[in-house]
Design an enzyme around this catalytic site. Structure first.
Site, PDB file in Angstrom:
ATOM      1  N   LYS A 134       0.855  -1.193   0.000  1.00 20.79           N
ATOM      2  CA  LYS A 134       0.000   0.000   0.000  1.00 20.79           C
ATOM      3  C   LYS A 134       0.889   1.241   0.000  1.00 20.79           C
ATOM      4  O   LYS A 134       1.794   1.361   0.836  1.00 20.79           O
ATOM      5  CB  LYS A 134      -0.854  -0.030   1.279  1.00 20.79           C
ATOM      6  CG  LYS A 134      -2.261   0.476   1.141  1.00 20.79           C
ATOM      7  CD  LYS A 134      -3.025   0.176   2.432  1.00 20.79           C
ATOM      8  CE  LYS A 134      -4.381   0.800   2.433  1.00 20.79           C
ATOM      9  NZ  LYS A 134      -5.019   0.707   3.741  1.00 20.79           N
ATOM     10  N   VAL A 135       0.642   2.126  -0.948  1.00 27.04           N
ATOM     11  CA  VAL A 135       1.425   3.380  -1.012  1.00 27.04           C
ATOM     12  C   VAL A 135       0.446   4.559  -1.033  1.00 27.04           C
ATOM     13  O   VAL A 135      -0.651   4.444  -1.567  1.00 27.04           O
ATOM     14  CB  VAL A 135       2.340   3.441  -2.271  1.00 27.04           C
ATOM     15  CG1 VAL A 135       3.336   2.289  -2.296  1.00 27.04           C
ATOM     16  CG2 VAL A 135       1.528   3.474  -3.557  1.00 27.04           C
TER      17      VAL A 135
END
Ligand code: G3P
Length: 217
Positions: free
Chosen positions: A83-84
């Protein structure tokens, strides 16, 4: 529509997974910080419980740091999704990690323009936060409608993962709009089961049954 649990709590995830309706898990630094133990070990356990996508978020804010953490997260388990955040560096990291075959969830999405960038960067998932938009007097579900329309127009393969769901209506609206996934805290998933007429109806069925058995005895 797929249903994910938004939690880092192993017990809660185990309880819901046992019912058989959970397709994956999302976490974020806030959720993982609440749990005891090593976060990597916790994420590994969660992957083994759900046998589906589990998002773990980078905490670095620069491209190089995100890449490094992204590689570490991806190594935890084959089910891990990196997840960014939806920043310039986050989108660049999404493009690079996706290019290596690592699945990425672009989070903290609050506009259709941002969602377009996530899709162009090859994100596997984009996470628009509906509850947090509602919190600032903006209709979060309208954003979902816009993103679903845009992705449909161009056959983008990025899944719309409706995040920050606060109540069952968010989930129902997400399903009506054709979003791919809703991720909910355990308490909201519990609410999906509840209807007073189900409880009242069941109580009456069982009473009637008992009465009939007593007469026959
Ligand atoms: O995991 C991201 C998102 O679901 C957070 O929800 O309730 O903290 O806005 P919330």
């Amino acid at each position: 529509m797929k249903l994910f649990v938004d939690s880092g709590n192993i017990k809660d995830i185990e309880t819901l997974a046992a019912i058989g309706i959970i397709d994956g898990v999302t976490t974020n630094p806030t959720l993982l910080a609440r749990e005891p133990g090593d976060y990597r070990e916790n994420l590994k356990k969660i992957c083994e419980i759900v046998k589906g996508p589990v998002s773990g978020e980078v905490t670095s804010t620069d491209f190089a740091g995100m890449l490094q953490q992204g590689h570490d997260i991806a190594k935890i388990h084959q089910h891990m999704i990196v997840k960014v955040p939806l920043t310039r560096d986050g989108i660049r990291a999404c493009k690079a990690l996706s290019g290596e075959g690592i699945r990425v969830n672009v989070t903290l999405c609050f506009s259709a323009a941002q969602a377009l960038l996530a899709a162009k960067a090859g994100a596997t998932f984009v996470s628009p936060f509906v509850g947090r938009l509602d919190d600032v007097a903006t209709n979060g579900m309208e954003l979902i409608r816009e993103i679903v329309d845009i992705y449909d127009n161009y056959d983008f393969t990025t899944d719309v993962l409706v995040a920050s769901c606060r109540h069952p209506i968010h989930v129902v609206e997400a399903a009506r709009m054709g979003a791919d996934i809703a991720t909910c805290p355990p308490a909201v998933i519990d609410q999906l089961f509840n209807h007073p007429l189900t409880s009242i109806g069941l109580e009456k069925f069982l009473k009637d049954w008992e009465k009939a058995q007593a007469v026959k005895a």
